[in-house]
Design a protein around this motif. Structure first.
Motif, PDB file in Angstrom:
ATOM      1  N   ARG A  13       0.852  -1.451   0.118  1.00 50.33           N
ATOM      2  CA  ARG A  13      -0.078  -0.141   0.080  1.00 50.33           C
ATOM      3  C   ARG A  13       0.752   1.534   0.051  1.00 50.33           C
ATOM      4  O   ARG A  13       1.813   0.785   0.692  1.00 50.33           O
ATOM      5  CB  ARG A  13      -0.490   0.427   1.309  1.00 50.33           C
ATOM      6  CG  ARG A  13      -1.991  -1.034   1.459  1.00 50.33           C
ATOM      7  CD  ARG A  13      -2.574  -1.455   2.485  1.00 50.33           C
ATOM      8  NE  ARG A  13      -1.561  -1.704   3.425  1.00 50.33           N
ATOM      9  CZ  ARG A  13      -2.008  -1.346   5.165  1.00 50.33           C
ATOM     10  NH1 ARG A  13      -3.709  -0.774   5.284  1.00 50.33           N
ATOM     11  NH2 ARG A  13      -1.498  -2.063   6.217  1.00 50.33           N
ATOM     12  N   LEU A  31       2.088   5.078   1.095  1.00 50.15           N
ATOM     13  CA  LEU A  31       2.897   5.964   2.325  1.00 50.15           C
ATOM     14  C   LEU A  31       0.860   5.989   3.150  1.00 50.15           C
ATOM     15  O   LEU A  31       0.869   6.320   4.241  1.00 50.15           O
ATOM     16  CB  LEU A  31       3.401   5.999   2.484  1.00 50.15           C
ATOM     17  CG  LEU A  31       4.881   5.373   2.626  1.00 50.15           C
ATOM     18  CD1 LEU A  31       6.276   6.557   3.320  1.00 50.15           C
ATOM     19  CD2 LEU A  31       4.903   4.171   4.238  1.00 50.15           C
ATOM     20  N   ASP A  67      -1.950   5.392   2.962  1.00 53.16           N
ATOM     21  CA  ASP A  67      -2.985   4.404   2.744  1.00 53.16           C
ATOM     22  C   ASP A  67      -2.595   3.415   4.088  1.00 53.16           C
ATOM     23  O   ASP A  67      -3.085   3.516   4.899  1.00 53.16           O
ATOM     24  CB  ASP A  67      -3.352   3.556   1.294  1.00 53.16           C
ATOM     25  CG  ASP A  67      -3.886   4.200   0.388  1.00 53.16           C
ATOM     26  OD1 ASP A  67      -4.870   5.257   0.704  1.00 53.16           O
ATOM     27  OD2 ASP A  67      -4.637   3.559  -1.022  1.00 53.16           O
ATOM     28  N   TRP A  68      -1.313   3.456   4.250  1.00 56.58           N
ATOM     29  CA  TRP A  68      -0.916   2.285   5.085  1.00 56.58           C
ATOM     30  C   TRP A  68      -0.997   3.668   6.405  1.00 56.58           C
ATOM     31  O   TRP A  68      -1.030   3.117   7.854  1.00 56.58           O
ATOM     32  CB  TRP A  68       1.026   2.615   4.802  1.00 56.58           C
ATOM     33  CG  TRP A  68       1.435   1.332   5.356  1.00 56.58           C
ATOM     34  CD1 TRP A  68       1.080   0.236   5.951  1.00 56.58           C
ATOM     35  CD2 TRP A  68       2.223   2.060   7.283  1.00 56.58           C
ATOM     36  NE1 TRP A  68       1.712  -0.809   6.633  1.00 56.58           N
ATOM     37  CE2 TRP A  68       2.687   0.811   7.333  1.00 56.58           C
ATOM     38  CE3 TRP A  68       2.350   2.890   7.998  1.00 56.58           C
ATOM     39  CZ2 TRP A  68       3.464   0.749   9.223  1.00 56.58           C
ATOM     40  CZ3 TRP A  68       3.196   3.256   8.722  1.00 56.58           C
ATOM     41  CH2 TRP A  68       3.874   2.089   9.678  1.00 56.58           C
ATOM     42  N   GLN A  83      -2.445   2.047   9.496  1.00 57.21           N
ATOM     43  CA  GLN A  83      -2.119   1.938  10.874  1.00 57.21           C
ATOM     44  C   GLN A  83      -1.812   2.689  11.522  1.00 57.21           C
ATOM     45  O   GLN A  83      -1.034   3.056  12.908  1.00 57.21           O
ATOM     46  CB  GLN A  83      -0.187   1.306  10.415  1.00 57.21           C
ATOM     47  CG  GLN A  83      -0.118   0.248   9.571  1.00 57.21           C
ATOM     48  CD  GLN A  83      -0.777  -1.038  10.017  1.00 57.21           C
ATOM     49  OE1 GLN A  83      -1.094  -1.254  11.071  1.00 57.21           O
ATOM     50  NE2 GLN A  83      -1.432  -2.010   9.281  1.00 57.21           N
ATOM     51  N   THR A 129       9.496   1.268  13.399  1.00 60.02           N
ATOM     52  CA  THR A 129       9.229   1.013  11.648  1.00 60.02           C
ATOM     53  C   THR A 129       9.732   1.953  11.413  1.00 60.02           C
ATOM     54  O   THR A 129       9.931   1.951   9.718  1.00 60.02           O
ATOM     55  CB  THR A 129       7.212   0.620  11.384  1.00 60.02           C
ATOM     56  OG1 THR A 129       7.482  -0.012  12.703  1.00 60.02           O
ATOM     57  CG2 THR A 129       7.582   0.744  10.775  1.00 60.02           C
ATOM     58  N   LEU A 181       4.339   0.594   0.782  1.00 58.58           N
ATOM     59  CA  LEU A 181       5.218  -0.434   2.032  1.00 58.58           C
ATOM     60  C   LEU A 181       4.127  -1.828   2.222  1.00 58.58           C
ATOM     61  O   LEU A 181       2.779  -2.007   2.178  1.00 58.58           O
ATOM     62  CB  LEU A 181       4.901   0.399   3.657  1.00 58.58           C
ATOM     63  CG  LEU A 181       5.526  -0.371   4.390  1.00 58.58           C
ATOM     64  CD1 LEU A 181       6.645  -0.056   4.442  1.00 58.58           C
ATOM     65  CD2 LEU A 181       5.062   1.038   6.241  1.00 58.58           C
ATOM     66  N   ASP A 232       3.030  -5.283   4.272  1.00 56.43           N
ATOM     67  CA  ASP A 232       3.032  -5.828   5.609  1.00 56.43           C
ATOM     68  C   ASP A 232       4.608  -6.406   6.282  1.00 56.43           C
ATOM     69  O   ASP A 232       4.472  -6.036   7.785  1.00 56.43           O
ATOM     70  CB  ASP A 232       1.576  -6.860   5.339  1.00 56.43           C
ATOM     71  CG  ASP A 232       0.693  -6.757   5.017  1.00 56.43           C
ATOM     72  OD1 ASP A 232       0.427  -5.158   5.154  1.00 56.43           O
ATOM     73  OD2 ASP A 232      -0.201  -6.914   4.489  1.00 56.43           O
TER      74      ASP A 232
END
Length: 137
Positions: free
Chosen positions: A31, A33, A35-36, A40, A47, A79, A81
């Motif tokens: 995805r 960044l 959307d990530w 998240q 990370t 990025l 998972d």
């Protein structure tokens, strides 16, 4: 470039579904960044450091090939998972053997020397990476 955080160019010997497909498709589940981060939230320190280390490697690889003044758009940074980063560079002010390129008006963040048309060096890309890290935090 063979750097793992950059897309790979497809072999001309391999059959393509479209004539314009030059880069290998990103692995499933990646995805951008934006959307990530929406899914998240802000990344933890470990990370963030992992993402930055991969991006620094990709940017350095592009710089070794003569590209500078990169536009590091969070929508063009994928990025997975598993933490793997894939940088899809969208624009660069300096490309080898080409006149200086105009960058999109909405290309933010950019180092001051990019905004004013002054000479570029690797610091402009360092600025962009630092601004991206700030955005992620």
């Amino acid at each position: 470039s063979t750097h793992q955080a950059l897309p790979q160019v497809l072999s001309s010997l391999r059959a393509r579904t479209r004539a314009y497909l030059v880069l290998a498709a990103p692995p499933r589940g990646m995805r951008n960044l934006v959307d990530w981060v929406a899914a998240q939230g802000a990344p933890d320190a470990q990370t963030l450091l992992s993402v930055l280390a991969q991006l620094i490697g990709a940017v350095r690889s592009l710089q070794r090939r003569g590209m500078q003044g990169l536009w590091l758009n969070p929508r063009q940074i994928l990025l997975g998972d598993d933490g793997r980063v894939l940088l899809l560079p969208g624009a660069a002010a300096i490309l080898p053997t080409v006149a200086r390129q105009p960058l999109p008006e909405h290309a933010l963040p950019l180092a001051p020397e990019l905004r004013s048309g002054r000479a570029l060096d690797g610091r402009a890309d360092q600025f962009a990476l630092a601004a991206l890290a700030y955005w992620l935090l």
